[in-house]
Scaffold this motif. Structure first.
Motif: not given
Length: 410
Positions: A226-239, A297-307
């Motif tokens: 849920a946090l990731t979904v919300v933050l994705r919407r927030v950063v959607g306003w940033i170029p 993740m939502v800001c476009g940095w590349k990596g994984g969330f497993i660890i």
């Protein structure tokens, strides 16, 4: 057997080179190389570099696209996305973002497996098996857990357990090949990655704590999603071009608050196991780690969330340690929470269990697994159980495994 062995060895080589490069870059860019304020600047500049790489080299590949291509086409021969993915993930993870190298590494080795299958002119079904083998090799270079990595690579393609079971044995062979290459290169050792107290004997209450861990893990996973979904919407306003530097700024500020906001947490767990932190502080470490991972993740940095999810389960388990009955084994709860938090997001029940178990100390598992595979190959034409056979609806042969029937040994 040929495509499987080649994919495993090539995947192991690529994974080993990736991890060696990551270690060198981390010495230059990581949190330990800079003070808090200085490292904030490093993170912002790293975000700018990530943005520049994406703008110059094109949209990076990702695990979601690879998984979709494996389902639909058996794999992908599109390697252009790796041009941006590899350098962008290397600098981002090395600089200390709270996401790890697992997703970029597995995307790379899975893609390479697909390409090798394409050059051999394999069918869609065979290409799928080879692509999964490449993913398994990538996972094992990072986790040092060959059996768990193979199962993980299969399970991550589905939400309710592995379904391409004809790829299991090829994935294990490829995973062992990758493990051997990584061990020779010094990327992984033959000893467990984490040195936690051993769980010698379980009691009935430990089984009940496993149920509790599953519930808590599901809650953590749902909150992180849920946090990731919300933050994705927030950063959607940033170029789009500004998102990575903004992400670097946020990560840098969080890193000033606590060092546990940075890095994926793999090497922070052993330190915390020996520290004496209050329960509320440990829960706070889990929360800020997952928040930092979501921001990256939502800001476009590349990596994984497993660890990072393993880390969250670990710290929550430590926080609960003081509230357990004396007859309970706290480390059974901690390991269960590590698995549960990750499974709630990745849906890799068997793979996560095996990976955490191997990383935490099942030292004999690789050797017994090697013995099992060798025995299976050498006796593939010998059978005592006459009813062992392929599934009745089988329509997949898979790459030649030297006589192995992927569904059963006839």
């Amino acid at each position: 057997m040929g495509p499987i062995l080649v994919t495993g060895l090539v995947g192991g080589c690529i994974g080993a080179l990736y991890m060696l490069a990551l270690r060198e870059l981390t010495d230059w860019l990581g949190p330990d190389a800079w003070g808090g304020g200085e490292h904030l600047v490093v993170l912002v500049l790293t975000g700018a570099v990530v943005s520049l790489l994406i703008h110059t080299l094109g949209t990076p590949s990702d695990v979601e696209l690879l998984v979709n291509n494996i389902h639909v086409h058996g794999g992908t021969e599109e390697v252009r996305g790796l041009r941006a993915l590899i350098p962008a993930s290397l600098v981002g993870v090395a600089a200390g973002s709270a996401i790890g190298p697992e997703a970029p590494l597995v995307t790379t080795t899975g893609t390479i497996g697909s390409v090798l299958a394409g050059k051999r002119g394999l069918s869609r079904e065979d290409t799928r098996v080879v692509a999964i083998t490449g993913m398994a090799a990538g996972f094992t270079v990072l986790f040092g857990a060959p059996f768990g990595s193979a199962v993980f690579a299969l399970e991550i393609l589905h939400r309710r357990g592995l379904e391409y079971h004809e790829a299991l044995m090829p994935a294990i062979v490829g995973s062992l090949c990758g493990y051997a290459v990584a061990a020779v290169a010094g990327v992984v050792g033959l000893e467990p990655i984490w040195r936690f107290p051993p769980v010698v004997e379980l009691s009935g209450i430990d089984l009940g704590l496993g149920l509790l861990a599953g519930v808590i893990g599901a809650i953590v996973a749902a909150a992180f999603t849920a946090l990731t979904v919300v933050l994705r919407r927030v950063v959607g306003w940033i170029p789009a071009g500004l998102r990575p530097p903004v992400g670097g700024l946020v990560l840098g500020l969080l890193g000033i608050v606590t060092p546990y906001a940075l890095t994926n947490g793999e090497f922070q767990m052993e330190h915390l196991a020996e520290a004496d932190e209050a329960a509320i502080v440990l829960v706070g470490f889990a929360a800020i780690k997952l928040f930092s991972a979501a921001v990256a993740m939502v800001c476009g940095w590349k990596g994984g969330f497993i660890i990072p999810l393993f880390f969250a389960g670990f710290t929550i388990g430590l926080a609960l340690e003081g509230y357990l009955p004396e007859s309970a084994h706290s480390w059974s709860l901690i390991l269960a929470l590590m698995v549960a938090c990750n499974v709630g997001v990745t849906k890799t029940a068997l793979g996560s269990t095996l990976v955490v178990s191997e990383m935490a100390g099942f030292a004999t598992l690789p050797t017994t697994l090697i013995a099992a595979i060798v025995s299976l190959v050498l006796t593939s034409e010998i059978g005592l159980i006459d009813t062992q056979r392929r599934r009745l609806s089988v329509d997949v042969d898979g790459p030649d495994m030297g006589g192995i029937d992927h569904a059963a040994v006839a």
